[in-house]
Design a protein around this motif. Structure first.
Motif, short mmCIF file in Angstrom:
data_model
loop_
_atom_site.label_atom_id
_atom_site.label_comp_id
_atom_site.label_asym_id
_atom_site.label_seq_id
_atom_site.Cartn_x
_atom_site.Cartn_y
_atom_site.Cartn_z
N VAL A 7 0.81 -1.04 0.14
CA VAL A 7 -0.02 -0.01 0.12
C VAL A 7 1.02 1.11 0.08
O VAL A 7 2.07 1.16 0.75
CB VAL A 7 -0.82 -0.05 1.01
N THR A 8 0.44 2.12 -0.81
CA THR A 8 1.20 3.40 -0.92
C THR A 8 0.63 4.80 -0.30
O THR A 8 -0.62 4.73 -0.63
CB THR A 8 1.76 3.75 -2.41
N GLY A 9 1.14 5.13 0.62
CA GLY A 9 0.50 6.34 1.16
C GLY A 9 0.36 7.59 0.51
O GLY A 9 1.04 7.73 -0.55
N ASP A 10 -0.27 8.45 0.87
CA ASP A 10 -0.69 9.85 0.21
C ASP A 10 0.95 10.72 0.29
O ASP A 10 1.60 10.56 1.11
CB ASP A 10 -1.57 10.75 0.95
N VAL A 11 1.01 11.48 -0.47
CA VAL A 11 2.25 12.37 -0.62
C VAL A 11 2.01 13.58 0.48
O VAL A 11 1.09 14.11 0.41
CB VAL A 11 2.47 13.13 -2.15
N GLN B 156 6.82 10.54 0.40
CA GLN B 156 5.75 9.45 0.11
C GLN B 156 6.23 8.14 0.50
O GLN B 156 7.31 7.85 0.16
CB GLN B 156 5.41 9.45 -1.27
N VAL B 157 5.35 7.40 1.24
CA VAL B 157 6.01 6.23 1.84
C VAL B 157 5.07 4.95 1.16
O VAL B 157 4.02 5.15 1.24
CB VAL B 157 5.86 5.94 3.41
N ARG B 158 5.51 3.75 1.13
CA ARG B 158 5.02 2.48 0.75
C ARG B 158 5.37 1.34 1.62
O ARG B 158 6.71 1.12 2.04
CB ARG B 158 5.48 2.10 -0.71
N LYS C 71 7.65 -4.34 5.67
CA LYS C 71 8.58 -3.61 4.93
C LYS C 71 8.14 -2.23 4.71
O LYS C 71 6.86 -2.04 4.50
CB LYS C 71 8.70 -4.23 3.21
N ALA C 72 9.09 -1.42 4.72
CA ALA C 72 8.72 0.16 4.50
C ALA C 72 9.71 0.86 3.81
O ALA C 72 11.07 0.48 3.97
CB ALA C 72 8.42 0.84 5.99
N GLU C 73 9.05 1.74 2.86
CA GLU C 73 10.20 2.32 2.03
C GLU C 73 9.69 3.66 1.61
O GLU C 73 8.48 3.68 1.45
CB GLU C 73 10.42 1.48 0.64
N ALA C 74 10.74 4.54 1.09
CA ALA C 74 10.10 5.63 0.71
C ALA C 74 10.13 5.96 -0.91
O ALA C 74 10.95 5.42 -1.54
CB ALA C 74 11.20 6.89 1.26
N VAL C 75 9.15 6.28 -1.29
CA VAL C 75 8.96 6.16 -2.84
C VAL C 75 9.40 7.76 -3.36
O VAL C 75 9.85 7.74 -4.34
CB VAL C 75 7.22 6.16 -3.17
N GLN C 76 9.08 8.74 -2.43
CA GLN C 76 9.60 10.12 -2.83
C GLN C 76 10.20 10.72 -1.49
O GLN C 76 9.63 10.35 -0.56
CB GLN C 76 8.50 11.14 -3.10
N ALA C 77 11.06 11.51 -1.55
CA ALA C 77 11.94 12.00 -0.34
C ALA C 77 12.58 13.25 -0.93
O ALA C 77 12.97 13.23 -2.16
CB ALA C 77 13.05 11.03 0.22
N THR D 277 8.78 14.27 9.88
CA THR D 277 7.27 14.44 9.75
C THR D 277 6.51 14.01 8.57
O THR D 277 5.41 13.52 8.85
CB THR D 277 7.14 15.98 9.98
N GLY D 278 7.02 14.57 7.39
CA GLY D 278 6.43 13.99 6.26
C GLY D 278 6.32 12.36 6.42
O GLY D 278 5.30 12.00 5.51
N TYR D 279 7.49 11.64 6.40
CA TYR D 279 7.33 10.33 6.46
C TYR D 279 6.35 9.85 7.25
O TYR D 279 5.57 8.78 6.93
CB TYR D 279 8.87 9.71 6.88
N LYS D 280 6.36 10.18 8.40
CA LYS D 280 5.23 9.78 9.33
C LYS D 280 3.91 10.03 9.13
O LYS D 280 3.01 8.92 9.02
CB LYS D 280 5.55 10.46 10.88
N GLN D 281 3.59 11.18 8.36
CA GLN D 281 2.37 11.49 7.73
C GLN D 281 1.89 10.59 6.79
O GLN D 281 0.96 10.06 6.76
CB GLN D 281 2.38 12.75 7.36
N SER D 282 2.87 10.25 5.61
CA SER D 282 2.46 9.38 4.71
C SER D 282 2.35 8.03 5.05
O SER D 282 1.74 7.34 4.53
CB SER D 282 3.65 9.53 3.69
#
Length: 286
Positions: free
Chosen positions: A200-204, A213-215, A225-231, A271-276
């Motif tokens: 599942v991919t979270g919102d930006v 953005q986190v998936r 598993k957790a990974e950053a799609v955008q950073a 903060t952005g990571y936790k939100q996504s």
């Protein structure tokens, strides 16, 4: 002279007889061999009776608990290794063999390890909560704990299971109830469906330095598993992202939620990571 000669002979003969009796009495053994052997046999029986209870208690203790040491789990702050004691299929004790130390790591280990040990015994599995402020240590602890549990299961679980099934088969055979055997086979047939992993991919999440953005991959209600799609990237952001994102990924998996610590020096990215991440968990139903 002729009249006194027989009297003298009698006196001499009596003296010789008395001397012989005294000599025989002086040569008599001090103790009776039969009684001595009887006393020796009684002593040996008594010592054997005293030794047998000790042997029985040692066998009972040796047939109980087993101690298993898990594999070493490497973390950012040092290795973590867990050792457990298993008795009757349950974890009765959990302790660390290796743990990060030195500087602040010693303080973190001293506060987190007792809690992790207690949780491991209470849960009887590696499905325990991470200790706040000790995310890396908690993740390494859980990994080594799971390894120890797997080893304990491989060493003793199969034997206990086969013994139990053999015992039940023997009782069924003695009762001659083929119907009960058939019903038990049918009840054991259904199996739980295999857990399928979902990604599942979270919102930006927009931050001052760029989008985050986190998936996540979720299996069995847990983040695997957790990974950053955008950073954020470009200039200093590249360095901060390369340092912060791996830590955030590891903390997300260990905590199983968005309740993770911000990485020092990367507050906006954290903060952005936790939100996504929270957005992705909401979509996954977590």
């Amino acid at each position: 002279m002729k009249k006194s000669h027989p009297i003298r002979r009698a006196v001499l003969a009596g003296a010789a007889t008395v001397s012989g009796i005294v000599l025989l009495l002086s040569l008599k053994p001090a103790s009776d061999p039969a009684s001595a052997s009887a006393q020796g046999a009684a002593a040996s029986q008594q010592s054997a009776a005293q030794e047998s209870p000790q042997g029985g208690s040692a066998q009972q203790s040796s047939s109980g608990a087993r101690t298993v040491t898990g594999d070493v789990a490497q973390t950012q702050y040092g290795p973590v290794q867990v050792r457990i004691t298993v008795s009757g299929g349950k974890v009765t004790k959990s302790e660390v063999v290796q743990i990060p130390s030195g500087g602040r790591s010693t303080q973190v280990s001293n506060s987190s390890v007792p809690r992790l040990n207690q949780e491991a015994v209470a849960a009887g599995s590696a499905d325990i909560d991470a200790v706040s402020g000790a995310t890396y240590t908690s993740a390494g602890y859980k990994k080594s704990l799971q390894s120890a549990l797997d080893k304990a299961k491989a060493a003793g679980g199969g034997t206990a299971g086969s013994a139990g099934s053999a015992g039940s088969a023997g009782s069924k055979g003695s009762s001659g109830s083929s119907g009960s055997s058939g019903s038990s086979g049918s009840s054991a047939a259904p199996q739980a469906p295999a857990t399928r992993a979902r990604t599942v991919t979270g919102d930006v999440a927009q931050t001052q330095y760029g989008a985050v953005q986190v998936r996540v991959t979720v299996s069995g209600g847990k983040i695997t598993k957790a990974e950053a799609v955008q950073a954020p990237k470009g200039g200093l952001s590249d360095q901060k992202t390369a340092t912060a994102v791996p830590k955030l990924n590891q903390e997300a998996v260990a905590a199983g939620s968005a309740d993770i610590d911000a990485v020092s020096g990367a507050t906006y990215t954290s903060t952005g990571y936790k939100q996504s991440l929270q957005s992705a968990l909401d979509k996954a139903g977590g």
